[in-house]
Each structure stands twice: as C-alpha cells, then as structure tokens.
Design a protein around this motif. Sequence first.
Motif, PDB file in Angstrom:
ATOM      1  N   VAL A 193      11.135 -35.949  11.128  1.00 51.98           N
ATOM      2  CA  VAL A 193       9.769 -36.162  10.665  1.00 51.98           C
ATOM      3  C   VAL A 193       9.658 -35.720   9.209  1.00 51.98           C
ATOM      4  O   VAL A 193      10.070 -34.612   8.851  1.00 51.98           O
ATOM      5  CB  VAL A 193       8.758 -35.381  11.527  1.00 51.98           C
ATOM      6  CG1 VAL A 193       7.339 -35.603  11.017  1.00 51.98           C
ATOM      7  CG2 VAL A 193       8.878 -35.807  12.982  1.00 51.98           C
ATOM      8  N   TYR A 240       7.714 -34.191   7.046  1.00 53.15           N
ATOM      9  CA  TYR A 240       6.507 -33.376   6.966  1.00 53.15           C
ATOM     10  C   TYR A 240       5.974 -33.277   5.535  1.00 53.15           C
ATOM     11  O   TYR A 240       4.763 -33.325   5.310  1.00 53.15           O
ATOM     12  CB  TYR A 240       6.781 -31.969   7.515  1.00 53.15           C
ATOM     13  CG  TYR A 240       7.070 -31.946   8.994  1.00 53.15           C
ATOM     14  CD1 TYR A 240       6.052 -32.156   9.925  1.00 53.15           C
ATOM     15  CD2 TYR A 240       8.358 -31.716   9.478  1.00 53.15           C
ATOM     16  CE1 TYR A 240       6.309 -32.128  11.290  1.00 53.15           C
ATOM     17  CE2 TYR A 240       8.624 -31.686  10.840  1.00 53.15           C
ATOM     18  CZ  TYR A 240       7.601 -31.899  11.738  1.00 53.15           C
ATOM     19  OH  TYR A 240       7.857 -31.886  13.081  1.00 53.15           O
ATOM     20  N   TRP A 241       6.868 -33.132   4.578  1.00 50.61           N
ATOM     21  CA  TRP A 241       6.428 -33.042   3.185  1.00 50.61           C
ATOM     22  C   TRP A 241       5.733 -34.328   2.750  1.00 50.61           C
ATOM     23  O   TRP A 241       4.672 -34.297   2.110  1.00 50.61           O
ATOM     24  CB  TRP A 241       7.605 -32.737   2.266  1.00 50.61           C
ATOM     25  CG  TRP A 241       7.986 -31.289   2.224  1.00 50.61           C
ATOM     26  CD1 TRP A 241       9.041 -30.689   2.834  1.00 50.61           C
ATOM     27  CD2 TRP A 241       7.281 -30.247   1.531  1.00 50.61           C
ATOM     28  NE1 TRP A 241       9.050 -29.337   2.581  1.00 50.61           N
ATOM     29  CE2 TRP A 241       7.984 -29.032   1.771  1.00 50.61           C
ATOM     30  CE3 TRP A 241       6.143 -30.202   0.749  1.00 50.61           C
ATOM     31  CZ2 TRP A 241       7.566 -27.821   1.250  1.00 50.61           C
ATOM     32  CZ3 TRP A 241       5.724 -28.988   0.222  1.00 50.61           C
ATOM     33  CH2 TRP A 241       6.431 -27.809   0.480  1.00 50.61           C
TER      34      TRP A 241
END
Length: 654
Positions: free
Chosen positions: A195, A197-198
């Motif tokens: 994933v 996320y950033w």
Amino acid sequence: MSHREVLTALSGLLMGMLVAILSSTVVSTSLPRIVSDLNGSQTSYTWVITATLLATTVSTPLWGKFSDLTNRKVLLQVALVLFVLASVAAGFSQNTATLITFRVFQGLGAGGLTALVQVVMSDIISPRERGRYMGYLGAVMSVGTIGGPLLGGVLTDTIGWRWNFFVGVPVGIAALIVIQRTLHLPAKPKKKVVVDYWGAGLIAGGVSLLLIWVSLGGKQFEWNSVTSWVMGLGAAALLVLAVVVEFRSKEPIIPLTLFTNRTFTFAVIASLSVGVAMFGTSVFLGQYMQLARGQSPTMAGILTLPMVLGLLISSMVAGALISKYGKWKPYMIVGSVLLAAGLFLMSTIEYDTNFVIVSVFMAMMGLGIGMVMQNLVLVVQNSVDVGVVGAASSSVAFFRSLGGTIGVSVMGAVLGTKVSGYITDGLTDAGVDPSALGSGESTTSIPDLSTVPGPIRTIIESAYGQGVADVFLIAAPLAIITIVFVCLLPNVELGTKTGLQRAAAKGDGPTAGSASTDGEGGAAPVDGNDASPAAKGAAATAGLAPAVSSAPATAAAPAPSAPASASTSTLTTDSPASSLSGSPAPVSPIDEGADPVETGRRHHGHATTATGTIDTIIATGAAEVAGHPVPADELAESPVFSSLVEEKDVAADR
C-alpha cells in the motif's frame, strides 16, 4: 454470465450507486432548514456540503487502487456498510459539528461506491456489451443528481429533514443483500499487498487543501490574503510531492504511467469539463428556478425534469446502440456537441424566458451528458491493462468530481459577484439607494423573495436570471474542450472479454493456470495484448494441433508412421516435418503472387520452401519441437511459436 444473471447482479450495484449520488444531492434544497434547526452558521452551511464532496473526491482513487490489490466484492460491501451507518448517525445529529463529521463518513462510503461499481462491471461484462449497462448506470446517476434535490424538498416539506439521511438506508441495506446473493467474483490469488501510504496521504492532503481553498475563497477569506496564499501554495507543494512519490512507488495510487496512454489522458481532460457541466448545472439550475423564477424547492426540482429525462434517455439509447453495433465514438461526439450547444443556449436565458424554451435547452444538456459521461469510463476500461483497470476507472471519476467541485466553487463566486452588481445597478436605475435596504450584505446574501416588495423582487429575479446565464456562459467553453478531446480519442474497437477473462488469459487472474471457457463449453480465445507467453503457447498448441495432423509435406525425407493426434497436448512423434504428408503445400492467399525471398523473410526464416505458407511454418515447427514431450510453458518460449504469435494476424486469416 447470462444477460439475466448480469441484470440481477447489476441491480445491487445500481442501488449502491443511487444511494451514493443521493447522499451528496438530497440535502441541497433542505440545508437552510437543517442548519437553522441545528443553530448553525453560514460557515456550517458551507461545510455540510463541502465535507461530503471533499471526502468523496479524495477517497475515490484510493478505493479504485485498493480494488486492484484486494477483493472487490468485500470492498464494495465495506463501502456500503460505512455509508449506511454514517447516514443513520447523520440523521440523528443534534448539532452541525456532528452532522459535518458524519457527512465526511458518508462521503467516504460514497467514494467507494462511485469507484467500485464501475470496476466490478468491468469484471463481469465485456466492453462490447458494457455500453448498454453503462447506460443504466448513467440513468441512475442522472436520477440521483437531478432528482435528489426534488426528493429532499418533498421530504423536508412533509415528514421532516432528518429523512433526507434515512431515505437511503433501506436502499443501501437492500443493495448489500442483493450483492451478497448475486455477485460471485472468484477470489484473487494471494500475494503480498503493498500500500502506497505516502502517496495516499499526500494526494488526500493536497486535494483536500485545494478544494477547501477554492470552496471558501472569497467567502471566509479574501482571495488575496495570507490565508489564501498559504492554502494555495500548500496545496501545490503537497501535490508536487505526491507526483514525486507516485513516480517512485511500486504500487502508486494513481499510476502516472497511465498518462502515457492517449485514451486515458484525453478522457481525463474531457471528464473535467463534463464534471463542471454535470455538477454545476444541478446546483445553478436550482438557484435559477427558486431565485429567478420564484418557485418553491419542490417545484424547482420538478422543473428540472427535462434535463433528467434527456440524460436518462440518451444514456440508455446510446449504450444500447454501442453494444449492438460496437461503435462508440460517433455518439460521444454528438453528445459533446449537444452539451456545448445546450450550455451556450442556457447563457441566453433571463428571468422571464418562456419555460418551454428553457426546457428544450435543459434537455439538450441532458442528452449531451448522457452520451458522454459514462462512455468515457467505458473507453478507458477498454484501453488499459486489466491489472490497473480499478485505478484507471476511479481516476476518471476522481478528475470528473474534482473538476465539478472546483468548477462549482469558482462559478458560485462569479455568480455572487455578478448578482450583487446587477442588483446594485437595478436599484440605482430605479432611483433606490442600495444602502437604504439595510446592511452592506443586502446585495450579496440570498434573499427571501416572499418578504420583498414587488418592484424590488423583479430586480432581484432579473439579477439572478442574468447571473445564472453568465455562469453557463463560463461553462460553455469547457464543453468545447470536451468536443476537442473526444474527437482526439483513438477509435479503438471494443473488446469482447470480461475483466475476469482478460485476467485469466494474462496469467494473474483468479483462474490463472486453469482453463477458461467462453460460456458455451469452448476454450476462450486468448487476448494477444494481455496473454502471458505460457497462455499464448497453450492456446497455440491447442489451436494448431488439428492443422499439424494434416499439414502438407515440405521436404523429401522418408516418413515414419507416427501420427500426430489433435487431442494430445504435447507432440511426441520422432518424425521430421516431411513425414506429416506427401502432398505439396498450398499457397496462402496472403502469399499468392508474392516475392518468394520477401515472403521467407516475413516468416522469420522458418519456411523451408519458397511459398512461405502458414502450413509450412506449422509443419517445420512440429519437426523442430519433436522428439520429446514439451510442456506448454517451454513450447511458448520456443522460437517457432514465438514467430507464430507475431504472425497471429496472418494465422487468423488462414
């Protein structure tokens, strides 16, 4: 799936989409009473709408990307549950802060439904057949977008504004049950999910700050103020960082490589202006009907029905014609022209324009949006790799919502400025000092026409009529952009495979490694653009076995008696190619009259005679791989069958 099975599963998806659209439109005519009952301010009024639009827009690409990584049916059900729970909680709100909070969660659920419904449709329906089903989806979206304000007004005037939030709950629960019972998607193969996320955080933060800036600018703070500059530059910085992160991410939320696909890029640009037309007209038509024509909220919704009917009819008829004939571009060009013409004609209306004429103009806009909006998603799904169809579909919806939200905010600011100026000029021309009406906000606040004296009411109605016309004039050039980029879309033929079939053929779908069927017991054809070498080799072996058994001889070597069976999946004969037949090879119609030297080069040197026929290549290939059983994956990597894959068009003609 049969047509009946598709319709059964689609009913649940369409109910989910309906409640998602209703959530953002049903309160538009009820907000004055809602905010008043909850003792809210003008800021609260703005945030009740902005919170949902913001959450829906920001979350759409995230849901789409997750659908490429995990189980789509489960995600769809999660979005529905989130939406239903948030709707119930919003209906019981006792203050505006609580209402705004749960409207955010409503928006998150609606974003998931907006993204996932179209992705799941690509799984179970082929692009060629998807046109008519996209028509149903477009019809549902039109009813939700334009019919939501009408429903909200009726509910508020009869049983109370809280039912604006409760009304979608039974539909959402019904959709959840139908999807569980009728939608059967095979599980994705287990793999490590990465994933970004950033990227998700930067995209959400940047887009949120951008939308808050354009939504509140000119109202809560001046455009040329410290707050405005901080928000604008902050949004730009976050979005630039998001682009950098997305370039480096292994699983980007919005794969930037999609923009190398001309169809995707042109569809995104076209969808921006379609979003402005779709969302803008629903907002400003309501204001025109109420403030320029003096209608009630309920009647204002009824008077916009010509646009709803135009959108409903065109989306279904165009979708059916696309599925029948396989041609999509003519309908999209006609639709974009109708949209532009409708917007230009709406820019000529006034407060006393004959309503029949206004209805014709609205119907033209509806016809145009219906032909273009959902078909932009269709052509994108048809042109991108099956592994990113979720991200691509949601990205088109994301940019459409983004364009609509920004467009509505900017046009709303323009409307406020124009109306204020027209009212001031009208009062001055009538010999009335504008300052004598009260506070300095008298020409900018939304008036209650029932309390305004007749002559001044006419001035206000005229100001809003002309102001709304100016707003449509701003939107019209954006429709010209839609025409240009729809014309530039590559006219790619619609595929005949569902997303699940394409994934299986590619080798990374839920049925990878197992035989897929075309629904009638036969082997499904392998898509040359999506299939892996192993799948191509397996398909080539199965399809060429009968030809090998009857292929003509191309050499004079003696033939041992080792027949080739069309039913075997491997070749075990010890004979050379010449053993397969003693008759000369026939000349392919493609090669008839061709230069023997050039023909031989075209077949990559695998032809052993001057004819260069496909039969010769097959016979030579059979001899080259003879002598031991060859698994499908090794067979696919052999030079002979690699050349056969490259010559697939010639083979198809044979």
